[in-house]
Design a protein around this motif. Structure first.
Motif, mmCIF file in Angstrom:
data_model
loop_
_atom_site.group_PDB
_atom_site.id
_atom_site.type_symbol
_atom_site.label_atom_id
_atom_site.label_comp_id
_atom_site.label_asym_id
_atom_site.label_seq_id
_atom_site.Cartn_x
_atom_site.Cartn_y
_atom_site.Cartn_z
ATOM 1 N N HIS A 106 0.804 -1.230 0.000
ATOM 2 C CA HIS A 106 0.000 0.000 0.000
ATOM 3 C C HIS A 106 0.833 1.275 0.000
ATOM 4 O O HIS A 106 0.749 2.068 -0.940
ATOM 5 C CB HIS A 106 -0.944 0.022 1.199
ATOM 6 N N LEU A 107 1.645 1.490 1.031
ATOM 7 C CA LEU A 107 2.286 2.793 1.180
ATOM 8 C C LEU A 107 3.267 3.103 0.047
ATOM 9 O O LEU A 107 3.339 4.244 -0.422
ATOM 10 C CB LEU A 107 3.004 2.887 2.534
ATOM 11 N N PHE A 128 1.115 4.080 -2.740
ATOM 12 C CA PHE A 128 0.454 5.335 -2.407
ATOM 13 C C PHE A 128 1.333 6.528 -2.771
ATOM 14 O O PHE A 128 0.878 7.499 -3.401
ATOM 15 C CB PHE A 128 0.121 5.356 -0.911
ATOM 16 N N SER A 133 -3.397 -5.153 3.912
ATOM 17 C CA SER A 133 -2.760 -4.439 2.792
ATOM 18 C C SER A 133 -3.617 -4.496 1.539
ATOM 19 O O SER A 133 -3.679 -3.534 0.774
ATOM 20 C CB SER A 133 -1.364 -5.008 2.523
ATOM 21 N N ALA A 174 -6.440 -2.169 1.881
ATOM 22 C CA ALA A 174 -5.914 -0.818 1.656
ATOM 23 C C ALA A 174 -5.803 -0.508 0.166
ATOM 24 O O ALA A 174 -6.069 0.620 -0.268
ATOM 25 C CB ALA A 174 -4.558 -0.660 2.336
ATOM 26 N N PHE A 225 -7.670 2.697 -1.308
ATOM 27 C CA PHE A 225 -6.873 3.716 -1.997
ATOM 28 C C PHE A 225 -7.504 4.041 -3.344
ATOM 29 O O PHE A 225 -7.628 5.207 -3.737
ATOM 30 C CB PHE A 225 -5.433 3.226 -2.151
ATOM 31 N N TRP A 277 -6.428 7.470 3.625
ATOM 32 C CA TRP A 277 -5.613 8.446 2.891
ATOM 33 C C TRP A 277 -4.903 9.381 3.874
ATOM 34 O O TRP A 277 -3.686 9.601 3.758
ATOM 35 C CB TRP A 277 -6.512 9.236 1.941
ATOM 36 N N LYS A 304 -4.268 8.857 7.073
ATOM 37 C CA LYS A 304 -3.293 8.098 7.857
ATOM 38 C C LYS A 304 -2.049 7.807 7.030
ATOM 39 O O LYS A 304 -0.915 7.878 7.533
ATOM 40 C CB LYS A 304 -3.914 6.789 8.343
ATOM 41 N N SER A 305 -2.245 7.504 5.765
ATOM 42 C CA SER A 305 -1.104 7.216 4.880
ATOM 43 C C SER A 305 -0.239 8.443 4.705
ATOM 44 O O SER A 305 1.009 8.355 4.721
ATOM 45 C CB SER A 305 -1.612 6.705 3.541
#
Length: 318
Positions: free
Chosen positions: A130-131, A134, A184, A187, A191, A307, A309-310
């Protein structure tokens, strides 16, 4: 028209992608290689990212052969999704080149790995799946043309768990490989839901897809025999729920939903949705890894919270 056994070549039959530019992450193996091959075979220009460029060079020989025949092209860019420095460097290089994109396919990922952390201290699966995406996608989002699309590869594994925004790194929760994988993959869907909301006014839509069960390098962290055991468990659950049994897909069948959602499906049909077997999945709360999408994975409020939090976790606002 298409279904679980459709292949990339069947989905793209008769479609000319000359002049179209795609970015596909994870082109060093499996679905990423096949997705890139299918696209360039129809004349597309593909930017492929990979953590290991030497491995990607070897793996994409067939992609280059297809490009030479069709007039398409393949360019490789180094991006390690488990390192935000690498993600940002790769994104900066892509933006500097300034070539517009029609579609981003966020394909790369890891599954069911032992507990670990990325370079930046994030739990490995959430951080990579995810991150990393992102940051990469948001940094290059300005290159997407009006009418462009984002396709996030998720999984029926999202059904293992909703996201946990209070403890994303398992600082307080006992770590379980598939629980982390589920977080994940949920997420990835959320996203897409929020990206779609933020960009649809520009005519850009985002969707998430489940490729199906495919035997690829994704399962490399699982002990020998564990994948077959997982299939048996899934099918016991499916049988109990009155659902059809799951069968392994080939890699061309697994990549078909990605290219269908990216090129073939009507944008308004797939925007902010979850797709499987070349169709939009129905919302389903049935237990186990049956078909459909859990409602929590499409929740607009959770998508907004993820979003935020990311952004907090990567210390960057988009």
């Amino acid at each position: 028209m298409f279904g679980a056994t459709s292949t990339t070549d069947e989905v793209l039959a008769g479609i000319d992608l000359k002049g179209k530019r795609f970015l596909v992450t994870g082109v060093s193996a499996g679905l990423g290689v096949e997705t890139a091959r299918a696209l360039v075979s129809h004349g597309a220009d593909v930017i492929g990212t990979a953590r290991d460029l030497a491995k990607a060079e070897r793996a994409t020989a067939q992609v280059r052969e297809a490009a030479a025949t069709s007039g398409g092209s393949l360019e490789l860019v180094e991006v390690d999704l488990a390192s935000l420095a690498s993600v940002r460097a790769g994104a900066d290089a892509i933006v500097k080149a300034g070539k517009p994109l029609d579609v981003i396919i966020a394909n790369a990922g890891v599954m069911a790995c032992p507990f670990g952390k990325t370079v930046d201290g994030f739990e490995t699966q959430f951080g990579t799946n995810h991150l990393g995406h992102f940051v990469l996608v948001n940094r290059i989002a300005g290159l997407l043309k009006p009418g462009g699309r984002l396709v996030n590869l998720s999984s029926s594994g999202h059904r293992y768990s909703d996201v946990d925004l209070d403890d994303p790194n398992f600082d307080h929760t006992p770590y379980e490989e598939f629980l982390a994988y589920g977080r994940s993959k949920t997420a990835n869907i959320l996203f897409a839901v929020e990206f779609d909301r933020r960009h649809r006014d520009r005519g850009i839509r985002a969707t998430a897809v489940h490729p199906g069960g495919i035997q690829t390098e994704l399962s490399r962290h699982m002990p020998e025999g564990a994948l077959d055991g997982l299939l048996q468990t899934i099918n016991e659950q499916n049988a109990a729920a009155g659902q059809p049994l799951m069968e392994w897909k080939t890699i061309p069948q697994g990549s078909a939903t990605s290219v269908w959602a990216a090129v073939v499906a009507p944008a308004d049909e797939v925007g902010a949705q979850f797709c499987e077997d070349c169709h939009v999945a129905e919302v389903s709360t049935l237990p186990g890894l049956t078909g459909g999408v859990q409602p929590y994975a499409l929740d607009a409020d959770t998508a907004k919270a993820l979003w935020a939090k990311s952004e907090e976790m990567v210390a960057e606002t988009f």
